[in-house]
Each structure stands twice: as structure tokens, then as C-alpha cells.
Design an enzyme around this catalytic site. Structure first.
Site, PDB file in Angstrom:
ATOM      1  N   SER A 159       0.875  -1.186   0.000  1.00 48.40           N
ATOM      2  CA  SER A 159       0.000   0.000   0.000  1.00 48.40           C
ATOM      3  C   SER A 159       0.904   1.224   0.000  1.00 48.40           C
ATOM      4  O   SER A 159       2.059   1.153   0.465  1.00 48.40           O
ATOM      5  CB  SER A 159      -0.857   0.009   1.271  1.00 48.40           C
ATOM      6  OG  SER A 159      -1.445   1.286   1.474  1.00 48.40           O
ATOM      7  N   TYR A 172      -1.977  -1.041  10.372  1.00 47.07           N
ATOM      8  CA  TYR A 172      -2.074  -1.382   8.943  1.00 47.07           C
ATOM      9  C   TYR A 172      -0.826  -0.879   8.207  1.00 47.07           C
ATOM     10  O   TYR A 172      -0.208  -1.620   7.430  1.00 47.07           O
ATOM     11  CB  TYR A 172      -3.331  -0.725   8.368  1.00 47.07           C
ATOM     12  CG  TYR A 172      -3.550  -0.928   6.876  1.00 47.07           C
ATOM     13  CD1 TYR A 172      -4.118  -2.111   6.394  1.00 47.07           C
ATOM     14  CD2 TYR A 172      -3.219   0.057   5.949  1.00 47.07           C
ATOM     15  CE1 TYR A 172      -4.350  -2.291   5.028  1.00 47.07           C
ATOM     16  CE2 TYR A 172      -3.443  -0.117   4.589  1.00 47.07           C
ATOM     17  CZ  TYR A 172      -4.014  -1.292   4.135  1.00 47.07           C
ATOM     18  OH  TYR A 172      -4.227  -1.470   2.784  1.00 47.07           O
TER      19      TYR A 172
HETATM   20  N1  LIG Z   1      -8.696  -0.721  -1.891  1.00 46.07           N
HETATM   21  C1  LIG Z   1      -7.666   0.057  -1.642  1.00 46.07           C
HETATM   22  O1  LIG Z   1      -7.732   1.287  -1.731  1.00 46.07           O
HETATM   23  C2  LIG Z   1      -6.339  -0.548  -1.265  1.00 46.07           C
HETATM   24  C3  LIG Z   1      -5.227   0.299  -1.189  1.00 46.07           C
HETATM   25  C4  LIG Z   1      -3.996  -0.243  -0.839  1.00 46.07           C
HETATM   26  C5  LIG Z   1      -3.885  -1.579  -0.577  1.00 46.07           C
HETATM   27  N2  LIG Z   1      -4.980  -2.387  -0.635  1.00 46.07           N
HETATM   28  C6  LIG Z   1      -4.805  -3.800  -0.333  1.00 46.07           C
HETATM   29  O2  LIG Z   1      -5.310  -4.571  -1.388  1.00 46.07           O
HETATM   30  C7  LIG Z   1      -5.749  -5.828  -0.880  1.00 46.07           C
HETATM   31  C8  LIG Z   1      -7.164  -6.111  -1.354  1.00 46.07           C
HETATM   32  O3  LIG Z   1      -8.018  -5.101  -0.854  1.00 46.07           O
HETATM   33  P1  LIG Z   1      -9.475  -4.802  -1.452  1.00 46.07           P
HETATM   34  O4  LIG Z   1      -9.642  -3.341  -1.406  1.00 46.07           O
HETATM   35  O5  LIG Z   1      -9.644  -5.536  -2.724  1.00 46.07           O
HETATM   36  O6  LIG Z   1     -10.377  -5.448  -0.291  1.00 46.07           O
HETATM   37  P2  LIG Z   1     -11.710  -6.357  -0.361  1.00 46.07           P
HETATM   38  O7  LIG Z   1     -12.260  -6.290   1.011  1.00 46.07           O
HETATM   39  O8  LIG Z   1     -12.557  -5.972  -1.510  1.00 46.07           O
HETATM   40  O9  LIG Z   1     -11.145  -7.832  -0.657  1.00 46.07           O
HETATM   41  C9  LIG Z   1     -10.349  -8.526   0.260  1.00 46.07           C
HETATM   42  C10 LIG Z   1     -10.527 -10.020   0.026  1.00 46.07           C
HETATM   43  O10 LIG Z   1      -9.604 -10.696   0.908  1.00 46.07           O
HETATM   44  C11 LIG Z   1     -10.295 -11.779   1.535  1.00 46.07           C
HETATM   45  N3  LIG Z   1      -9.648 -12.044   2.818  1.00 46.07           N
HETATM   46  C12 LIG Z   1      -9.534 -11.192   3.876  1.00 46.07           C
HETATM   47  N4  LIG Z   1      -8.877 -11.784   4.883  1.00 46.07           N
HETATM   48  C13 LIG Z   1      -8.550 -13.033   4.448  1.00 46.07           C
HETATM   49  C14 LIG Z   1      -7.859 -14.124   5.034  1.00 46.07           C
HETATM   50  N5  LIG Z   1      -7.383 -14.053   6.290  1.00 46.07           N
HETATM   51  N6  LIG Z   1      -7.684 -15.244   4.303  1.00 46.07           N
HETATM   52  C15 LIG Z   1      -8.196 -15.338   3.048  1.00 46.07           C
HETATM   53  N7  LIG Z   1      -8.867 -14.343   2.445  1.00 46.07           N
HETATM   54  C16 LIG Z   1      -9.045 -13.194   3.142  1.00 46.07           C
HETATM   55  C17 LIG Z   1     -11.730 -11.292   1.692  1.00 46.07           C
HETATM   56  O11 LIG Z   1     -12.637 -12.373   1.880  1.00 46.07           O
HETATM   57  C18 LIG Z   1     -11.935 -10.553   0.383  1.00 46.07           C
HETATM   58  O12 LIG Z   1     -12.384 -11.413  -0.642  1.00 46.07           O
HETATM   59  C19 LIG Z   1      -5.591  -5.761   0.648  1.00 46.07           C
HETATM   60  O13 LIG Z   1      -4.372  -6.346   1.026  1.00 46.07           O
HETATM   61  C20 LIG Z   1      -5.546  -4.257   0.896  1.00 46.07           C
HETATM   62  O14 LIG Z   1      -4.857  -3.944   2.082  1.00 46.07           O
HETATM   63  C21 LIG Z   1      -6.220  -1.905  -0.971  1.00 46.07           C
END
Ligand SMILES: NC(=O)c1ccc[n+]([C@@H]2O[C@H](COP(=O)([O-])OP(=O)(O)OC[C@H]3O[C@@H](n4cnc5c(N)ncnc54)[C@H](O)[C@@H]3O)[C@@H](O)[C@H]2O)c1
Length: 265
Positions: A159, A172
Site C-alpha cells: 500500500s 495497517y
Molecule cells: N482498496 C484500496 O484502496 C487498497 C489500497 C492499498 C492496498 N490495498 C490492499 O489490497 C488488498 C485487497 O483489498 P481490497 O480493497 O480488494 O479489499 P476487499 O475487502 O474488496 O477484498 C479482500 C478479500 O480478501 C479476503 N480475505 C480477507 N482476509 C482473508 C484471510 N485471512 N484469508 C483469506 N482471504 C481473506 C476477503 O474475503 C476478500 O475477498 C488488501 O491487502 C488491501 O490492504 C487496498
């Protein structure tokens, strides 16, 4: 012999740099948001896809979407990335069901926003378990077969908060910084075995995760992002395909920032 300094690669080899036909890509947290979009993008370039998620219904739905839309092979596996037995058994299931993983995307995660003194220890642990422990466990499990085969690509989803600071996200941000550093160390360790390890550091992308932010937080993010908006999950497809494919054959240990200019300020 051709002089490598002046010889240009063939048109065909340049055009096929993004081709992932027949490769097996495993995406954790692939049932939603960024993981779902990245899985789709890799499949559009020919990869067979394994969706690993603790939400098996979401994983199966996504796997079906990909098989129907892209025609590549898919597998949905239920696993909690921070549980060692789940990770080992998922890796075994994939090996037996599809074959050895060529591309590992460690993406599963969540976030909790609050000031330091309001955090419980359980919340702190949950963030470090899913991000740091989960990434470590999958790198180790899949890294074994990659090392045996002397090839593979690992992409860890970090991130921008692993690079720069913001308020109310201490555990985080610390976990994401750990992922950036884990990526660098593994890149060094695995380079002699033909394995590249990189990170993607997204800024604010519109997904179920960021939809949970309060309206004033979303407004502030929009205002402070030079491109003036949240990113879309599909805008992670180019970066993931680049890092997963031969287009990035000399890139390892890096962190690709995809943030609409947020950290450029
Ligand atoms: N959306 C953003 O702005 C953003 C920015 C920077 C980083 N990220 C990172 O990107 C990644 C995905 O985020 P997103 O926005 O798509 O979130 P999201 O909530 O849409 O998807 C996350 C997915 O991970 C799964 N998950 C969570 N914990 C789990 C576990 N312990 N074991 C197996 N599966 C698990 C959930 O069931 C879900 O399907 C994360 O690591 C998040 O920190 C997101």
C-alpha cells in the site's frame, strides 16, 4: 553472433511479452475488489487461475466468471491465509488439481481505521496476521516448488501507506511497510533461483474495503489525489500483468506505486 548492444528483439517477442498462456496464477483474497480484478486481468492474458479466499462463495463465483469469460482453467480454494495448515493444504490442493504455481499474488487483507489509543491488541494482531504472516506463509509454501523449478514470480500487494504516513492506520501501515521489506529481502534470496519478487503499492482504490470509509474521509482522499478521484480496481490490471509477465524480466525487489499521484506530493 549479433551485438547485443545494437540488436533489437523481434516484433513477435515484444508483442508477446504479456502473454501468460498456460501459466498458473494463485491470487489470495481473489474473491473481491482488487484480487478479483487482478485475477481477471491475468486470465485475459491466458493464465489459469486459482482463487484462494476465506469466503469460498466469493471465490467460486469469481472462478466461474473467469472460466466463462476467459476460457482458462480455474480453481476456487477456501483458506485463511494466516493459518499455516490452510496455506499448506491449499498449496497441495493446487499442485494436485492444476499443477505448480508460476505466479503468486499475495493480496488478501483488511483495514481498521482508528487512533492508536483506541486499538485493541486483537485488532492489531488481526492486521499483522493477515498481511505479514499470511504473505510470509504463502511465499514460503509456494516458494518451495518455485525454488525446485528455478522459476516463478511473486507479487505482494502492499500500500502507499507502507511508504508514507497517514493518521489512524498505525497497525495497517506498519504491516504494509513490513510487506515492502519482506519483498526486498525475498527478492535477494530468491533471485539466484530465477524467482522475481515485487510489490504493488496501491493508493486509494474504490473497493468494498474503501467503501467502508466515512464520507468525509473519502472526500479528503479525492481532494488530495492529483488525479482527483479514487482509482478503479481494473486499473490494477496493467501493473499486475506487467509484473507477472516477461515484460518485467529485469524487475525484482521493487514496489510499483499505483496511486493517481498521491505520494508524488
Ligand atoms: N482498496 C484500496 O484502496 C487498497 C489500497 C492499498 C492496498 N490495498 C490492499 O489490497 C488488498 C485487497 O483489498 P481490497 O480493497 O480488494 O479489499 P476487499 O475487502 O474488496 O477484498 C479482500 C478479500 O480478501 C479476503 N480475505 C480477507 N482476509 C482473508 C484471510 N485471512 N484469508 C483469506 N482471504 C481473506 C476477503 O474475503 C476478500 O475477498 C488488501 O491487502 C488491501 O490492504 C487496498
Amino acid at each position: 553472433m549479433k551485438d547485443l548492444l545494437t540488436a533489437l528483439p523481434s516484433v513477435e517477442s515484444v508483442r508477446s511479452q504479456n502473454d501468460l498462456t498456460g501459466r498458473i496464477a494463485l491470487i489470495t483474497g481473489g474473491g473481491s475488489g482488487l484480487g478479483r480484478a487482478m485475477a481477471w486481468g491475468l486470465a485475459c492474458h491466458g493464465a489459469n487461475i486459482v482463487i484462494v479466499d476465506r469466503d469460498i462463495t466469493a471465490a467460486e463465483t469469481c472462478a466461474r466468471e473467469i472460466s466463462a469469460g476467459c476460457g482458462t482453467r480455474t480453481l476456487a480454494v477456501r483458506a485463511d491465509v494466516n493459518i499455516e495448515e490452510d496455506v499448506e493444504s491449499a498449496t497441495k490442493q493446487v499442485l494436485e488439481g492444476l499443477g505448480p504455481v508460476d505466479i503468486l499474488v499475495n493480496n488478501a487483507g483488511h483495514n481498521i481505521r482508528k487512533p492508536l489509543i483506541d486499538y485493541t491488541l486483537a485488532e492489531f494482531d488481526s492486521l499483522h496476521e493477515v498481511h505479514v504472516r499470511g504473505t510470509f506463509l504463502f511465499c514460503r509454501a509456494v516458494g518451495r516448488s518455485m525454488k525446485e523449478r528455478q522459476r516463478g514470480v511473486i507479487i505482494n500487494i502492499a500500500s502507499v501507506l507502507g511508504h508514507v504516513a497517514a493518521q489512524n492506520v498505525a497497525p495497517y501501515a506498519a504491516a504494509k511497510a513490513a510487506i515492502v521489506q519482506l519483498t526486498r529481502v525475498l527478492a535477494l534470496e530468491l533471485a539466484p533461483h530465477g524467482i522475481r519478487v515485487n510489490a504493488i503499492a496501491p493508493g486509494y482504490i474504490d473497493t468494498p474495503l474503501t467503501r467502508q470509509h466515512a464520507p468525509e474521509v473519502r472526500d479528503r482522499i479525492t481532494q488530495t489525489t492529483p488525479l482527483g478521484r479514487f482509482g478503479q480496481a481494473r486499473e490494477l490490471i496493467g501493473p499486475i500483468v506487467f509484473l507477472a509477465s516477461d515484460a518485467s524480466s529485469f524487475v525484482t525487489g521493487s514496489s510499483l506505486i499505483v496511486d493517481g499521484g498521491w505520494t508524488a506530493q
